[in-house]
Structure formats: structure tokens, C-alpha cells
Design a protein around this motif. Structure first.
Motif, short mmCIF file in Angstrom:
data_model
loop_
_atom_site.label_atom_id
_atom_site.label_comp_id
_atom_site.label_asym_id
_atom_site.label_seq_id
_atom_site.Cartn_x
_atom_site.Cartn_y
_atom_site.Cartn_z
N LYS A 1 0.85 -1.19 0.00
CA LYS A 1 0.00 0.00 0.00
C LYS A 1 0.88 1.24 0.00
O LYS A 1 1.81 1.34 0.80
N SER B 1 -2.77 10.27 -4.37
CA SER B 1 -3.29 8.94 -4.71
C SER B 1 -3.12 7.94 -3.56
O SER B 1 -2.29 8.11 -2.67
N THR C 1 -2.61 3.78 -3.59
CA THR C 1 -2.32 2.69 -4.51
C THR C 1 -2.11 1.40 -3.74
O THR C 1 -1.41 1.40 -2.72
N VAL D 1 -2.95 -3.77 -9.81
CA VAL D 1 -2.92 -2.49 -9.10
C VAL D 1 -4.33 -1.94 -8.98
O VAL D 1 -5.08 -1.89 -9.96
N ASN D 2 -4.71 -1.55 -7.77
CA ASN D 2 -5.95 -0.82 -7.51
C ASN D 2 -5.53 0.58 -7.07
O ASN D 2 -4.73 0.70 -6.13
N GLN D 3 -6.07 1.59 -7.73
CA GLN D 3 -5.57 2.95 -7.49
C GLN D 3 -6.69 3.97 -7.54
O GLN D 3 -7.54 3.92 -8.42
N VAL E 1 4.03 6.45 -8.30
CA VAL E 1 2.66 6.69 -7.83
C VAL E 1 2.26 8.11 -8.21
O VAL E 1 3.05 9.04 -8.07
N TYR F 1 8.23 1.84 -8.56
CA TYR F 1 6.87 2.10 -9.02
C TYR F 1 6.60 3.59 -8.86
O TYR F 1 6.89 4.17 -7.82
N ILE G 1 -0.77 -2.40 -4.58
CA ILE G 1 -0.16 -3.29 -5.56
C ILE G 1 -0.27 -4.71 -5.02
O ILE G 1 0.30 -5.02 -3.96
#
Length: 78
Positions: free
Chosen positions: A2, A70, A72, A28-30, A66, A64, A74
Motif C-alpha cells: 500500500k 493517490s 495505490t 494495481v488498484n488505485q 505513484v 513504481y 499493488i
């Protein structure tokens, strides 16, 4: 993994998951916005939209980027 970015610019984050034996792709949820004051209010146009996508190039150590403002998540896969 996270990651929360509350700044006005995108950030590169180094992720190190020692001895994880992960697959090379992850889900990925973002949720991201373009301002710290963005808010989703019932009945109004949504400022922040949840996205789900797949990224490649994942390993036990990877970078990564970001986006600004945001949250995020993963999801690495074994």
C-alpha cells in the motif's frame, strides 16, 4: 503493498520484498485525484475514480511511480 502519496507531484517508490518469489506481473488498484481537496460527493461528478490494471516488471525489488494525491494498492502474486 500500500502506497499513499499526498503531495502535488508523482513520486518514484522503491519496493523491496525480500525472499518473496513473486510473479513478474501484479494487479494495481488505485484512486487518484488532481487536488488535495478532491472529494466524491453523492449526486455530484466524481473527482476521484478507482482504477484496476495490471503492471509488468515486478520482482522482489522494483520501482513504481505513484501519481499525485493517490492511494495505490499493488497486489503481487506468488
Amino acid at each position: 503493498v500500500k502506497i499513499v502519496n499526498v503531495t502535488e507531484s508523482s513520486k518514484v517508490v522503491a519496493v523491496d520484498i525480500a525472499n518473496a518469489n513473486v510473479k513478474s506481473s501484479a494487479t494495481v488498484n488505485q484512486v487518484a485525484g488532481d487536488s488535495f481537496t478532491n472529494d466524491n460527493i453523492l449526486g455530484a461528478k466524481e473527482d476521484c475514480i478507482m482504477e484496476e490494471f495490471t503492471v509488468d516488471g515486478v520482482s522482489e525489488k522494483f520501482n513504481y511511480t505513484v501519481p499525485q494525491y493517490s492511494v495505490t494498492v499493488i497486489r503481487v502474486h506468488k
